[in-house]
Design an enzyme around this catalytic site. Structure first.
Site, mmCIF file in Angstrom:
data_model
loop_
_atom_site.group_PDB
_atom_site.id
_atom_site.type_symbol
_atom_site.label_atom_id
_atom_site.label_comp_id
_atom_site.label_asym_id
_atom_site.label_seq_id
_atom_site.Cartn_x
_atom_site.Cartn_y
_atom_site.Cartn_z
ATOM 1 N N CYS A 30 -3.727 -3.035 0.847
ATOM 2 C CA CYS A 30 -3.809 -2.443 -0.496
ATOM 3 C C CYS A 30 -5.186 -2.695 -1.097
ATOM 4 C CB CYS A 30 -2.671 -2.965 -1.366
ATOM 5 S SG CYS A 30 -2.429 -2.020 -2.888
ATOM 6 N N HIS A 72 2.427 -2.304 2.106
ATOM 7 C CA HIS A 72 2.486 -3.772 2.049
ATOM 8 C C HIS A 72 3.427 -4.376 3.091
ATOM 9 C CE1 HIS A 72 0.254 -4.529 -1.731
ATOM 10 N NE2 HIS A 72 0.573 -3.267 -1.969
ATOM 11 N N GLU A 78 3.463 -7.380 4.012
ATOM 12 C CA GLU A 78 3.824 -8.746 3.609
ATOM 13 C C GLU A 78 5.016 -8.768 2.657
ATOM 14 O OE1 GLU A 78 1.801 -6.925 2.113
ATOM 15 O OE2 GLU A 78 1.223 -7.632 0.106
#
Lengths: 223, 78
Positions: free
Chosen positions: A85, A194, A196
């Site tokens: 990002c 994302h 994560e």
């Protein structure tokens, strides 16, 4: 393996990135933007957020922070680097990845679970994922539209450096549905969505994102 | 000291949704005759008289603008 996670003023996703690193079985090392020291880590994650408030352009000011001088030098020596990002925006601004991320075509901040096709296993961060398979991870940004000139796009496509592509709807008008790309040596990868945030079903739509962080363990072991 | 102005604009081939949103708002205001709007940035720098053009272009091209997506013009104002 020790993986550094950088925090800039305005970084939001460093805690989740560090958690993903630990879930993958590595040690996470907190790195600070103002330091010129990577503390001997084996790989670096540049996480998401709004570094320096996105002043000037998203990622522009972070790209010249002291720690980034070290990241650029380490990437030149083949250290794996993952930009997520705002981290992807920073890597583009720092010149580690080609192209730029600009305002979403629809102007909206888009926040949703997004399917991605993983186009190649041939990077430090996707070795554990079969090329052509799909993953489901959150996307959340207002400036995620990947752009590059025609020659750069052709080179990325021809050399297998488009790593992630949006499937089931392009959230921002990115050229060629590009969600993420890699450097020529496949060691530096940047993506807008994302991974994560998709390592635990308690908080994410899947655990598909974990594979990026386990991939780098093997990538590091083989070099 | 001298004043230097740097104007930064999205390249013509880069879609500018912010400019389009402004153009749409002008239509809703009832303003006719505006065919297109593009939105950029305007920087005013107070600099030493001795600062040379090469440095100004470095400032513009390496920080104020991103050459991948933007064009820029540097002008010294008297």
């Amino acid at each position: 393996m020790r993986i550094g996670v950088i925090t800039f003023p305005g970084t939001l996703d460093d805690v989740d990135a560090a958690r993903a690193v630990r879930y993958a079985g590595a040690e996470s090392v907190a790195l600070w933007h103002a330091d010129r020291d990577l503390e001997g880590v084996d790989a670096v994650v540049v996480p998401g957020g709004f570094s320096y408030g996105d002043y000037l352009r998203a990622g522009a000011i972070a790209s010249i922070a002291p720690i980034m001088t070290e990241v650029v030098a380490a990437a030149g020596r083949g250290m794996p680097v993952l930009g997520i990002c705002n981290g992807f925006q920073i890597l583009c601004e720092a010149g580690l990845l080609p192209g730029a991320l600009v305002r979403n075509a629809g102007l909206h901040f888009v926040c949703r679970d997004q399917r991605l096709r993983v186009e190649t296993s041939d990077t430090a961060w996707t070795g554990d994922i079969e090329a052509g398979s799909e993953i489901l991870v959150p996307v959340k940004n207002a400036e995620g539209r990947y752009v590059a000139d025609a020659a750069t796009l052709a080179e990325l496509e021809d050399t297998g450096r488009v790593v992630f592509r949006y499937v089931g709807g392009n959230p921002n008008g990115a050229l060629a549905d590009i969600a993420g790309i890699s450097s020529a040596d496949g060691r530096v990868v940047g993506l807008m969505p994302h991974p994560e945030h998709a390592v635990d079903t308690l908080t994410g739509p899947s655990v598909d994102g974990l594979a990026l962080f386990t991939s780098v363990l093997r990538a590091s072991a083989t070099t | 000291m001298a004043r230097v102005v740097v104007d930064v604009m999205p390249k013509p081939e880069i879609l500018d949704p912010q400019g389009q949103a402004v153009a749409g708002a002008l239509q809703r205001m009832g303003v006719a005759g505006v065919a297109d709007v593009r939105q950029g940035k305007h920087f005013e720098l107070e600099v030493d008289d001795a600062l040379d053009d090469a440095t100004l272009h470095r400032i513009a091209g390496e920080l104020l603008a991103n050459p991948v997506i933007e064009d820029w013009v540097v002008s010294r104002t008297p």
